[in-house]
Design an enzyme around this catalytic site. Structure first.
Site, short mmCIF file in Angstrom:
data_model
loop_
_atom_site.label_atom_id
_atom_site.label_comp_id
_atom_site.label_asym_id
_atom_site.label_seq_id
_atom_site.Cartn_x
_atom_site.Cartn_y
_atom_site.Cartn_z
CG ASP A 31 -5.17 1.90 1.37
OD1 ASP A 31 -4.07 1.52 1.78
OD2 ASP A 31 -6.15 1.14 1.22
CG MET A 76 -11.20 -2.90 5.81
SD MET A 76 -9.68 -2.30 5.06
CE MET A 76 -9.13 -1.12 6.28
CG HIS A 133 -3.95 -1.90 -1.37
ND1 HIS A 133 -5.01 -2.70 -1.69
CD2 HIS A 133 -4.35 -1.12 -0.33
CE1 HIS A 133 -6.02 -2.43 -0.87
NE2 HIS A 133 -5.65 -1.49 -0.05
CG HIS A 140 -9.27 -0.29 -0.01
ND1 HIS A 140 -8.60 -0.46 1.19
CD2 HIS A 140 -10.59 -0.37 0.28
CE1 HIS A 140 -9.48 -0.65 2.17
NE2 HIS A 140 -10.70 -0.59 1.64
CG MET A 191 -8.78 6.58 3.04
SD MET A 191 -7.87 6.60 4.59
CE MET A 191 -6.67 5.31 4.27
CB SER A 232 -0.88 0.02 1.26
OG SER A 232 -1.36 1.33 1.47
CG MET A 276 -11.16 2.60 2.75
SD MET A 276 -9.65 2.53 3.72
CE MET A 276 -8.45 2.66 2.40
CG ASP A 316 -6.01 -2.90 3.57
OD1 ASP A 316 -6.63 -2.19 2.77
OD2 ASP A 316 -4.99 -2.50 4.19
C1 DX5 Z 1 -6.15 1.56 6.41
C2 DX5 Z 1 -5.25 1.24 5.24
C3 DX5 Z 1 -4.06 0.45 5.78
C4 DX5 Z 1 -2.99 0.24 4.75
C5 DX5 Z 1 -2.00 -0.80 5.24
O1 DX5 Z 1 -7.17 2.38 5.99
O2 DX5 Z 1 -5.97 0.51 4.27
O3 DX5 Z 1 -4.55 -0.80 6.21
O4 DX5 Z 1 -3.51 -0.11 3.56
O5 DX5 Z 1 -1.23 -0.18 6.19
P1 DX5 Z 1 -0.35 -1.01 7.21
O6 DX5 Z 1 0.19 -2.22 6.49
O7 DX5 Z 1 0.74 -0.04 7.60
O8 DX5 Z 1 -1.27 -1.37 8.32
ZN ZN Z 2 -6.53 -0.68 1.65
#
Ligand code: DX5
Ligand code: ZN
Length: 227
Positions: A41, A143, A39, A72, A43, A14, A74, A181
């Protein structure tokens, strides 16, 4: 019972905790280090408390790697942005089942946009919510932290949740990938793999660890194969 397929473990770094001032180099380092996908993320500050990036960054990452882009969302009402992320170069788009009112239609639109369709569950969402939609998706994301930030603690009940989701998928969609994740590192990657995850998101274990990206990925790969 669906067939227990032998799925090689895929590692998807990620970029959430990567150095955004050198994002193309960070992504290229992940590819050179043997990552299977990137990946991303996304948001919106509403569904998740943090605001990260949008289609423009996905397009920049698309230009920096040949790896599949695992986007992903969110994001509240993600159906509003599917075309934009597909246009930006997403390979797969994963939406949260908690974030869209008409999940089946949203999944149809992801597929129609030419992307692989994924459904993500927050830690407190029961796996039964997957039952009716599972035949229509290519990936389920469990998650193992609350959406928002990298570097959080792995929620320990996620391991049994992975096992139960894998069992549900083996019955209703055996070829569906299962992704985990959040909070995964060398200490628990074998455990999540053993319990059904075949796509593993790792953020801070790759970009904020002590070693280089390549060293961190090699450590994770070794630990994953040790199961
Ligand atoms: C949360 C993110 C994290 C990220 C991974 O919203 O989705 O889970 O991708 O981060 P680490 O591996 O540092 O937990
Ligand atoms: Zn993610």
């Amino acid at each position: 019972m669906g067939s227990r397929m032998n799925r090689p473990t895929q590692i998807a770094p990620s970029i959430l905790t990567a150095d955004f001032g050198r994002l193309a180099a960070e992504v290229a380092a992940a590819e050179a280090g043997g990552a299977d996908a990137i990946h991303l993320d996304v948001m919106d500050g509403r569904f998740a408390p943090n605001i990260t990036f949008g289609p423009a960054v996905v397009a920049a990452v698309r230009a920096a790697t040949t790896l599949p882009l695992d986007v992903h969302l969110m994001v509240e009402e993600p159906e509003r942005y599917l075309a934009a992320f597909a246009q930006a170069g997403a390979t797969g788009i994963t939406v949260h089942l908690e974030a869209t009112r008409h999940l089946h239609r949203t999944v149809q639109h992801i597929v129609e946009s030419g992307c692989r369709a994924g459904i993500a569950l927050n830690p407190a969402s029961p796996i039964e919510c997957l039952r009716e939609i599972s035949p229509f998706v290519d990936l389920v994301l469990v998650m193992s932290v609350n959406p928002g930030y990298g570097g959080q603690q792995f929620i320990e009940t996620s391991t049994s949740k992975l096992r139960r989701v894998r069992k549900l998928l083996d019955e209703f969609n055996p070829t569906c990938d299962l992704e985990v994740d959040g909070g995964v590192g060398p200490h628990n990657i074998a455990d999540v793999a053993r319990n059904g995850a075949n796509v593993i998101v790792v953020g801070s274990a790759v970009y904020n660890g002590d070693g280089t990206v390549a060293e961190n990925l090699a450590l994770l790969r070794k630990a994953a194969d040790a199961r």
